[in-house]
Design a protein around this motif. Structure first.
Motif, short mmCIF file in Angstrom:
data_model
loop_
_atom_site.label_atom_id
_atom_site.label_comp_id
_atom_site.label_asym_id
_atom_site.label_seq_id
_atom_site.Cartn_x
_atom_site.Cartn_y
_atom_site.Cartn_z
N PRO A 76 24.77 36.72 43.55
CA PRO A 76 25.78 36.25 44.51
C PRO A 76 25.14 36.03 45.88
CG PRO A 76 25.99 38.61 44.17
CD PRO A 76 24.87 38.15 43.29
N ARG A 77 24.52 34.89 46.04
CA ARG A 77 23.82 34.55 47.29
C ARG A 77 24.84 34.18 48.38
NH1 ARG A 77 18.54 35.81 46.06
NH2 ARG A 77 17.92 34.99 44.05
N LYS A 78 24.37 34.15 49.59
CA LYS A 78 25.24 33.85 50.73
C LYS A 78 25.90 32.47 50.60
CE LYS A 78 25.27 35.14 55.42
NZ LYS A 78 24.48 35.77 56.45
N ALA A 79 25.11 31.46 50.27
CA ALA A 79 25.65 30.10 50.19
C ALA A 79 26.38 29.84 48.87
CB ALA A 79 24.53 29.09 50.36
N LYS A 80 25.75 30.18 47.75
CA LYS A 80 26.32 29.90 46.43
C LYS A 80 25.98 31.03 45.47
CE LYS A 80 25.84 24.88 46.89
NZ LYS A 80 27.11 24.27 46.65
N ILE A 81 26.67 31.05 44.35
CA ILE A 81 26.33 31.98 43.27
C ILE A 81 25.29 31.30 42.41
CG2 ILE A 81 27.17 33.26 41.27
CD1 ILE A 81 30.01 33.09 42.58
N SER A 82 24.17 31.96 42.19
CA SER A 82 23.11 31.43 41.33
C SER A 82 23.26 32.01 39.94
CB SER A 82 21.73 31.81 41.87
OG SER A 82 21.52 31.27 43.14
N LEU A 83 23.34 31.13 38.94
CA LEU A 83 23.39 31.54 37.54
C LEU A 83 22.04 31.19 36.93
CD1 LEU A 83 26.79 29.83 36.65
CD2 LEU A 83 26.46 32.15 37.52
N TYR A 84 21.38 32.16 36.31
CA TYR A 84 20.07 31.89 35.70
C TYR A 84 20.31 31.66 34.22
CZ TYR A 84 18.67 33.65 40.18
OH TYR A 84 18.53 33.82 41.54
N GLN A 98 30.79 20.58 30.97
CA GLN A 98 32.12 21.18 30.81
C GLN A 98 32.35 22.37 31.73
OE1 GLN A 98 32.81 22.18 26.64
NE2 GLN A 98 31.43 20.54 26.03
N LEU A 99 31.30 22.81 32.43
CA LEU A 99 31.38 24.04 33.23
C LEU A 99 32.32 23.94 34.41
CD1 LEU A 99 30.36 26.94 33.71
CD2 LEU A 99 28.48 25.95 35.03
N GLY A 100 32.34 22.81 35.07
CA GLY A 100 33.12 22.68 36.29
C GLY A 100 32.19 22.32 37.43
N LYS A 101 32.68 22.44 38.64
CA LYS A 101 31.94 22.03 39.83
C LYS A 101 30.69 22.90 40.02
CE LYS A 101 32.66 21.25 44.74
NZ LYS A 101 33.59 21.42 45.85
N HIS A 102 29.52 22.24 40.01
CA HIS A 102 28.25 22.96 40.16
C HIS A 102 27.14 21.97 40.54
CE1 HIS A 102 27.67 21.23 36.18
NE2 HIS A 102 26.37 21.38 36.39
N THR A 103 26.01 22.52 40.93
CA THR A 103 24.77 21.76 41.03
C THR A 103 23.76 22.52 40.19
OG1 THR A 103 24.13 22.91 43.06
CG2 THR A 103 25.24 20.80 43.32
N ALA A 104 22.72 21.83 39.77
CA ALA A 104 21.76 22.49 38.88
C ALA A 104 20.33 22.13 39.24
CB ALA A 104 22.05 22.10 37.43
N VAL A 111 27.00 27.59 41.88
CA VAL A 111 28.43 27.36 42.02
C VAL A 111 28.90 27.98 43.33
CG1 VAL A 111 28.88 27.22 39.53
CG2 VAL A 111 29.05 29.42 40.68
N ASN A 112 29.92 27.37 43.92
CA ASN A 112 30.46 27.91 45.17
C ASN A 112 31.30 29.15 44.93
OD1 ASN A 112 29.37 26.03 47.01
ND2 ASN A 112 30.93 24.54 46.41
N LYS A 113 32.12 29.10 43.88
CA LYS A 113 33.02 30.22 43.61
C LYS A 113 33.41 30.24 42.14
CE LYS A 113 36.83 27.45 45.25
NZ LYS A 113 36.96 26.64 46.40
N VAL A 114 33.85 31.38 41.68
CA VAL A 114 34.24 31.56 40.27
C VAL A 114 35.36 30.60 39.89
CG1 VAL A 114 35.21 33.20 38.60
CG2 VAL A 114 33.45 33.97 40.21
N ALA A 115 36.28 30.36 40.80
CA ALA A 115 37.42 29.47 40.52
C ALA A 115 37.00 28.04 40.19
CB ALA A 115 38.39 29.48 41.69
N ASP A 116 35.78 27.66 40.55
CA ASP A 116 35.29 26.30 40.26
C ASP A 116 34.85 26.12 38.81
OD1 ASP A 116 35.70 25.48 42.86
OD2 ASP A 116 33.60 25.73 43.48
N MET A 117 34.76 27.23 38.05
CA MET A 117 34.21 27.16 36.69
C MET A 117 35.26 27.35 35.61
SD MET A 117 30.71 29.38 36.96
CE MET A 117 31.44 30.77 37.83
N ASN A 118 35.00 26.74 34.48
CA ASN A 118 35.74 27.02 33.25
C ASN A 118 35.09 28.29 32.69
OD1 ASN A 118 36.26 27.22 30.42
ND2 ASN A 118 36.89 25.08 30.40
N LEU A 119 35.79 29.40 32.71
CA LEU A 119 35.19 30.69 32.36
C LEU A 119 34.82 30.80 30.88
CD1 LEU A 119 37.17 33.13 34.66
CD2 LEU A 119 35.03 31.89 35.08
N GLU A 120 35.52 30.11 30.03
CA GLU A 120 35.14 30.11 28.60
C GLU A 120 33.81 29.38 28.41
OE1 GLU A 120 36.55 32.03 26.27
OE2 GLU A 120 37.73 32.68 27.99
N VAL A 121 33.60 28.32 29.16
CA VAL A 121 32.33 27.59 29.10
C VAL A 121 31.22 28.45 29.71
CG1 VAL A 121 31.07 25.53 29.84
CG2 VAL A 121 33.45 25.34 29.05
#
Length: 141
Positions: A76-84, A98-104, A111-121
């Motif tokens: 959980p970085r200051k600017a965004k959440i990093s998913l490895y 299918q994940l939702g709003k993100h950059t890769a 991702v900016n926040k959890v609400a931006d993602m499809n949690l099942e994906v």
């Protein structure tokens, strides 16, 4: 001799999350902790000063460099959440679409926040990444 910077520590995951200044980011970090714990079935550990990891795997490159890394992790970085996330290219394209709003980047998804993602994906991404990191495809790379 090269010393790994990102290795498992005895630092408290909850103390790290509590140190996050922004209340929304802190809330998202706890939500991610719950999602990863539920999905992996593994205990959260700190890896380095800012990565929350679950389980571990051993890697060895053709160069001879080797080490251990978390099997599943996020930060959980200051600017965004990093998913490895590590997946084969086909799974990566399909799931991230299918994940939702993100950059890769190559190995990270931001991702900016959890609400931006499809949690099942997200859960499918975590499981696919864990499976990929345990596979022969990765061990032989």
């Amino acid at each position: 001799m090269y010393e790994l910077k990102t290795k498992e520590t005895d630092a408290s995951v909850s103390a790290f999350i509590e140190s996050i200044d922004n209340p929304k980011k802190r809330e998202d970090a706890y939500r991610m902790l719950d999602i990863y714990t539920e999905t992996t079935g593994l205990e959260a550990k700190m890896w380095g000063p800012s990565i929350i990891g679950f389980g571990s795997y051993h890697y060895k490159y053709a160069s001879g460099h080797e080490g251990d890394a978390p099997l599943a992790s996020f930060s959980p970085r200051k600017a965004k959440i990093s998913l490895y996330l590590s997946m084969n290219e086909n799974d990566r394209v399909i799931l991230l679409n299918q994940l939702g709003k993100h950059t890769a980047g190559k190995g990270c998804v931001y991702v900016n926040k959890v609400a931006d993602m499809n949690l099942e994906v997200l859960k499918a991404c975590i499981l696919r990444s864990m499976s990929y990191l345990k596979s022969e495809e990765v061990r032989l790379a």
